[in-house]
Scaffold this motif. Structure first.
Motif, PDB file in Angstrom:
ATOM      1  N   LEU A  11      62.968 -36.445  38.573  1.00  0.00           N
ATOM      2  CA  LEU A  11      64.199 -36.637  39.330  1.00  0.00           C
ATOM      3  C   LEU A  11      65.262 -35.666  38.849  1.00  0.00           C
ATOM      4  N   ILE A  12      65.341 -35.512  37.533  1.00  0.00           N
ATOM      5  CA  ILE A  12      66.293 -34.557  36.965  1.00  0.00           C
ATOM      6  C   ILE A  12      65.970 -33.147  37.425  1.00  0.00           C
ATOM      7  N   ILE A  13      64.673 -32.797  37.400  1.00  0.00           N
ATOM      8  CA  ILE A  13      64.262 -31.459  37.824  1.00  0.00           C
ATOM      9  C   ILE A  13      64.599 -31.225  39.297  1.00  0.00           C
ATOM     10  N   SER A  14      64.334 -32.224  40.132  1.00  0.00           N
ATOM     11  CA  SER A  14      64.585 -32.084  41.567  1.00  0.00           C
ATOM     12  C   SER A  14      66.060 -31.870  41.849  1.00  0.00           C
ATOM     13  N   ILE A  15      66.901 -32.643  41.164  1.00  0.00           N
ATOM     14  CA  ILE A  15      68.344 -32.500  41.367  1.00  0.00           C
ATOM     15  C   ILE A  15      68.809 -31.125  40.918  1.00  0.00           C
ATOM     16  N   ALA A  16      68.297 -30.684  39.742  1.00  0.00           N
ATOM     17  CA  ALA A  16      68.703 -29.379  39.222  1.00  0.00           C
ATOM     18  C   ALA A  16      68.244 -28.254  40.141  1.00  0.00           C
ATOM     19  N   ALA A  17      66.992 -28.351  40.618  1.00  0.00           N
ATOM     20  CA  ALA A  17      66.464 -27.309  41.497  1.00  0.00           C
ATOM     21  C   ALA A  17      67.231 -27.262  42.810  1.00  0.00           C
ATOM     22  N   ASN A  18      67.614 -28.436  43.322  1.00  0.00           N
ATOM     23  CA  ASN A  18      68.356 -28.501  44.573  1.00  0.00           C
ATOM     24  C   ASN A  18      69.744 -27.884  44.421  1.00  0.00           C
ATOM     25  N   CYS A  19      70.360 -28.132  43.281  1.00  0.00           N
ATOM     26  CA  CYS A  19      71.679 -27.550  43.030  1.00  0.00           C
ATOM     27  C   CYS A  19      71.605 -26.038  42.915  1.00  0.00           C
ATOM     28  N   GLN A  20      70.521 -25.544  42.288  1.00  0.00           N
ATOM     29  CA  GLN A  20      70.370 -24.101  42.142  1.00  0.00           C
ATOM     30  C   GLN A  20      70.162 -23.443  43.492  1.00  0.00           C
TER      31      GLN A  20
ATOM     32  N   ASP B 290      62.784 -19.113  33.913  1.00  0.00           N
ATOM     33  CA  ASP B 290      62.381 -19.240  32.512  1.00  0.00           C
ATOM     34  C   ASP B 290      62.808 -20.584  31.927  1.00  0.00           C
ATOM     35  N   ASN B 291      63.727 -21.269  32.592  1.00  0.00           N
ATOM     36  CA  ASN B 291      64.236 -22.545  32.101  1.00  0.00           C
ATOM     37  C   ASN B 291      63.682 -23.752  32.838  1.00  0.00           C
ATOM     38  N   LEU B 292      62.770 -23.521  33.792  1.00  0.00           N
ATOM     39  CA  LEU B 292      62.223 -24.639  34.557  1.00  0.00           C
ATOM     40  C   LEU B 292      60.805 -24.309  35.014  1.00  0.00           C
ATOM     41  N   ASN B 293      59.803 -24.982  34.439  1.00  0.00           N
ATOM     42  CA  ASN B 293      58.420 -24.738  34.832  1.00  0.00           C
ATOM     43  C   ASN B 293      57.536 -25.933  34.501  1.00  0.00           C
TER      44      ASN B 293
ATOM     45  N   SER C  96      55.498 -29.331  30.713  1.00  0.00           N
ATOM     46  CA  SER C  96      56.678 -28.939  31.478  1.00  0.00           C
ATOM     47  C   SER C  96      57.839 -28.629  30.546  1.00  0.00           C
ATOM     48  N   TYR C  97      58.719 -27.771  31.022  1.00  0.00           N
ATOM     49  CA  TYR C  97      59.877 -27.338  30.236  1.00  0.00           C
ATOM     50  C   TYR C  97      61.083 -27.245  31.161  1.00  0.00           C
ATOM     51  N   TYR C  98      62.198 -27.798  30.704  1.00  0.00           N
ATOM     52  CA  TYR C  98      63.418 -27.761  31.509  1.00  0.00           C
ATOM     53  C   TYR C  98      64.627 -27.659  30.588  1.00  0.00           C
ATOM     54  N   LYS C  99      65.438 -26.633  30.783  1.00  0.00           N
ATOM     55  CA  LYS C  99      66.654 -26.444  29.992  1.00  0.00           C
ATOM     56  C   LYS C  99      67.822 -26.212  30.934  1.00  0.00           C
ATOM     57  N   THR C 100      68.934 -26.877  30.672  1.00  0.00           N
ATOM     58  CA  THR C 100      70.097 -26.757  31.543  1.00  0.00           C
ATOM     59  C   THR C 100      71.374 -26.929  30.736  1.00  0.00           C
ATOM     60  N   ASN C 101      72.475 -26.417  31.271  1.00  0.00           N
ATOM     61  CA  ASN C 101      73.789 -26.640  30.686  1.00  0.00           C
ATOM     62  C   ASN C 101      74.392 -27.887  31.311  1.00  0.00           C
ATOM     63  N   VAL C 102      74.510 -28.946  30.520  1.00  0.00           N
ATOM     64  CA  VAL C 102      75.062 -30.198  31.015  1.00  0.00           C
ATOM     65  C   VAL C 102      76.532 -30.021  31.365  1.00  0.00           C
ATOM     66  N   MET C 103      77.233 -29.302  30.521  1.00  0.00           N
ATOM     67  CA  MET C 103      78.631 -28.934  30.738  1.00  0.00           C
ATOM     68  C   MET C 103      78.922 -27.714  29.881  1.00  0.00           C
ATOM     69  N   THR C 104      80.146 -27.251  29.883  1.00  0.00           N
ATOM     70  CA  THR C 104      80.498 -26.072  29.109  1.00  0.00           C
ATOM     71  C   THR C 104      80.189 -26.292  27.628  1.00  0.00           C
ATOM     72  N   ASN C 105      79.390 -25.370  27.061  1.00  0.00           N
ATOM     73  CA  ASN C 105      79.025 -25.389  25.642  1.00  0.00           C
ATOM     74  C   ASN C 105      78.129 -26.566  25.246  1.00  0.00           C
TER      75      ASN C 105
ATOM     76  N   GLU D 118      74.178 -27.857  25.895  1.00  0.00           N
ATOM     77  CA  GLU D 118      72.874 -27.476  26.437  1.00  0.00           C
ATOM     78  C   GLU D 118      71.853 -28.572  26.170  1.00  0.00           C
ATOM     79  N   LEU D 119      71.058 -28.914  27.201  1.00  0.00           N
ATOM     80  CA  LEU D 119      70.003 -29.923  27.067  1.00  0.00           C
ATOM     81  C   LEU D 119      68.655 -29.277  27.341  1.00  0.00           C
ATOM     82  N   GLU D 120      67.718 -29.437  26.404  1.00  0.00           N
ATOM     83  CA  GLU D 120      66.376 -28.878  26.522  1.00  0.00           C
ATOM     84  C   GLU D 120      65.362 -30.011  26.506  1.00  0.00           C
ATOM     85  N   ASN D 121      64.445 -30.029  27.490  1.00  0.00           N
ATOM     86  CA  ASN D 121      63.406 -31.059  27.591  1.00  0.00           C
ATOM     87  C   ASN D 121      62.028 -30.411  27.532  1.00  0.00           C
ATOM     88  N   ILE D 122      61.157 -30.949  26.686  1.00  0.00           N
ATOM     89  CA  ILE D 122      59.783 -30.457  26.558  1.00  0.00           C
ATOM     90  C   ILE D 122      58.843 -31.659  26.648  1.00  0.00           C
TER      91      ILE D 122
END
Length: 296
Positions: A17-26, A171-174, A213-222, A224-228
């Motif tokens: 769900l997190i990946i889908s939301i992030a991909a949709n926003c991108q 490189d941050n989502l696969n 799977s790997y997913y890294k995103t900026n939650v807000m300024t400064n 960073e959240l990384e999921n493995i």
């Protein structure tokens, strides 16, 4: 016994769900100009976290402790024509000193993953991955007296490899799906008969399904959240007992060199313990990029 239709299903739903939301926003972002694709991207990061507490005549009580954790993350990303090659090294070691009890290990990890892909469509690749995972020093169960040795260098050690299909947005989502993954488990003589290795032997071979799977995103300024996430099922031995490993790294940037770091790490491996393993790490420390390079 851990079943796929319980916690794992919930974890998958939340993760994707997190990946889908992030991909949709991108996808909604308007690209003004397509930037050139770098051939090589290399990033090596060194992190040192330190924690300390001291007590003297403290009415509420307390125990003096000193703890340090060193970690190195090394990322290599290569792209040329239809080829894509991503390699990542995650390694770290940590110790704590407890007054009256001596040194205890808080972190011990060596994890190298290499993923080669040949593009078949916009985001899909034919892939082949290799993963090596072990630890550096002997581990003990301190809940027993005297303490009992439960693991050691290269005991266990895991070598996994196999073909599959890779979906890569960036490189941050696969997500890599490998339905014919071979896994070799190695132990020394002391641990023969454990970690899925038969008594009197030092290695075991399994064949199964692997999802990474790997997913890294900026939650807000400064921030960073990384999921493995890694999931493995052995076709040859209790395929319903899913091996699961999930790690979340939350990094808060104070300035260029100082970051606050939170790690949440959970493992379920029926051959190792049959119970969930949890590790949590929190600290403020020095973060240094010792090798950062981009070539076109």
């Amino acid at each position: 016994m851990f079943h796929f239709n319980s916690l794992l299903k919930y974890l998958f739903l939340t993760f994707f769900l997190i990946i889908s939301i992030a991909a949709n926003c991108q996808q909604k972002k308007v690209e003004k100009k397509k930037a050139p694709v770098p051939k090589w991207k290399i990033h090596g990061r060194f992190t040192f976290l330190f924690n300390q507490s001291a007590f003297s005549n403290w009415a509420a009580g307390g125990q003096n402790t000193v703890a340090g954790n060193v970690s190195i993350n090394y990322d290599f990303n290569y792209k040329k024509n239809k080829w894509n090659w991503d390699s990542r090294l995650i390694t770290g070691y940590g110790l704590s000193y407890l007054s009256g009890k001596g040194y205890r290990k808080t972190n011990d990890r060596f994890d190298f993953n290499s993923l080669l892909g040949l593009k078949s469509s916009k985001y899909w690749f034919f892939s082949y991955f290799t993963n090596i995972k072990t630890q550096y020093t002997r581990g003990f169960d301190y809940s027993k007296t005297p303490e009992v040795s439960v693991s050691d260098f290269l005991s266990p050690a895991y070598l996994s490899f196999g073909p599959g299909m890779l979906w890569k947005k960036s490189d941050n989502l696969n997500i890599n799906i490998a339905p014919a993954t071979a896994r070799l488990t190695f132990v020394n003589d002391m641990f023969s008969g454990k970690f899925g290795v038969d008594e009197g032997k030092n290695s075991a071979l399994s064949l199964g399904f692997n999802l990474a799977s790997y997913y890294k995103t900026n939650v807000m300024t400064n921030v960073e959240l990384e999921n493995i996430l890694t999931v493995y099922s052995d076709y040859l031995d209790k395929p319903q007992n899913i091996d699961l490993e999930y790690q979340a790294n939350l990094r808060f940037k104070v300035n260029k060199s100082i970051k606050m770091h939170i790690t949440l790490h959970t493992i379920f491996d029926d051959n190792a313990s049959g119970r969930f393993q949890y590790r949590e790490l929190f600290g403020l420390g020095v973060n240094y990029s010792f090798h950062e390079k981009v070539t076109y």
